[in-house]
Design a protein around this motif. Structure first.
Motif, PDB file in Angstrom:
ATOM      1  N   ARG A  77       0.826  -1.203   0.000  1.00 35.96           N
ATOM      2  CA  ARG A  77       0.000   0.000   0.000  1.00 35.96           C
ATOM      3  C   ARG A  77       0.862   1.255   0.000  1.00 35.96           C
ATOM      4  O   ARG A  77       1.964   1.261   0.542  1.00 35.96           O
ATOM      5  CB  ARG A  77      -0.943   0.029   1.220  1.00 35.96           C
ATOM      6  N   ASN A  78       0.341   2.303  -0.614  1.00 34.89           N
ATOM      7  CA  ASN A  78       1.028   3.590  -0.642  1.00 34.89           C
ATOM      8  C   ASN A  78       1.177   4.128   0.772  1.00 34.89           C
ATOM      9  O   ASN A  78       0.347   3.841   1.645  1.00 34.89           O
ATOM     10  CB  ASN A  78       0.189   4.626  -1.407  1.00 34.89           C
ATOM     11  N   LYS A 117       0.286   9.878   0.092  1.00 35.66           N
ATOM     12  CA  LYS A 117       0.039   9.829  -1.351  1.00 35.66           C
ATOM     13  C   LYS A 117      -1.464   9.838  -1.663  1.00 35.66           C
ATOM     14  O   LYS A 117      -1.888  10.233  -2.741  1.00 35.66           O
ATOM     15  CB  LYS A 117       0.702   8.580  -1.929  1.00 35.66           C
ATOM     16  N   ASN A 118      -2.267   9.384  -0.730  1.00 33.50           N
ATOM     17  CA  ASN A 118      -3.702   9.257  -0.987  1.00 33.50           C
ATOM     18  C   ASN A 118      -4.588  10.193  -0.181  1.00 33.50           C
ATOM     19  O   ASN A 118      -5.769  10.345  -0.500  1.00 33.50           O
ATOM     20  CB  ASN A 118      -4.153   7.817  -0.686  1.00 33.50           C
ATOM     21  N   PHE A 119      -4.031  10.778   0.859  1.00 32.28           N
ATOM     22  CA  PHE A 119      -4.863  11.600   1.756  1.00 32.28           C
ATOM     23  C   PHE A 119      -4.280  12.997   1.871  1.00 32.28           C
ATOM     24  O   PHE A 119      -3.066  13.161   1.940  1.00 32.28           O
ATOM     25  CB  PHE A 119      -4.945  10.976   3.154  1.00 32.28           C
TER      26      PHE A 119
END
Ligand SMILES: Cc1cc2nc3c(=O)[nH]c(=O)nc-3n(C[C@H](O)[C@H](O)[C@H](O)COP(=O)(O)O)c2cc1C
Length: 184
Positions: free
Chosen positions: A172-173, A177-179
């Motif tokens: 998982r990143n 990177k996603n939030f």
């Protein structure tokens, strides 16, 4: 198992080794019930699922699987998720919600399967046109996902590449990177 939701999410199996043993009717009904409890735009419940459990139907469904998903041919339950944009919210600014809602319902199937100690793996690697042809699904529908479901099988029976993937840790990143906190 400690019974928390995070524990369930972490337990979802990365394995492609599925046993051929049939699933019980009660387990299949739990998968359907879980999907039916999903949230949906305006409560449109636009998801549609084709569940294949009988050999003749499974054989037709297997024809649609891509070569890379041959492992899924052992699955005693193949599910195809489909929907039609007109069944769900279509906003004037162009936002369509049918695929969002289909995905939400699919996620619940995956989680319910995990709780039942089953493998449930979503797949994009299949031919939607073959599914539509084999099962006479009307033109207006888009067949958007396949899910192979079954009891855990023997990883040793997979080829080397799938054995490694099936044992793998979850990749998982990093969160950043996603939030985004408070600003993009
Ligand atoms: C839309 C979608 C399509 C996918 N297609 C395939 C597929 O065709 N074959 C496959 O083996 N896995 C497929 N997967 C599973 C992903 O590879 C998997 O979820 C991802 O690698 C993360 O691994 P994990 O689910 O074990 O955490 C798909 C997953 C999603 C959500």
């Amino acid at each position: 198992m400690n019974g928390t939701l995070i524990d369930l999410l972490e337990r979802r199996s990365p394995s492609r080794a599925i046993a051929e043993d049939k699933l019980g009717r009660t387990d299949i009904e739990k998968l359907m019930h879980a999907a039916q409890l999903s949230a949906s735009c305006y409560n449109n419940q636009s998801w549609r699922f084709l569940l294949l459990t009988e050999e003749a139907a499974l054989e037709k469904g297997r024809k649609a699987l891509s070569g890379g998903n041959s492992w899924a041919k052992k699955a005693p339950l193949l599910i195809f998720g489909f929907s039609d944009p007109d069944l769900d919210c279509r906003l004037p600014d162009g936002r369509d919600y049918y695929l969002f809602d289909l995905g939400m319902a699919v996620q619940l199937i995956l989680l319910q399967a995990t709780e039942l100690d089953l493998i449930a793996r979503p797949m994009a690697g299949y031919s939607p046109s073959t599914v539509k042809r084999e099962f006479n699904i009307p033109d207006e529908y888009e067949v958007y996902v396949a899910i192979a479901v079954g009891h855990k099988g023997d990883i040793e029976e997979l080829d080397e590449r799938l054995r490694v993937l099936s044992r793998g840790d979850r990749q998982r990143n990093p969160l950043h990177k996603n939030f985004y906190y408070n600003a993009y």
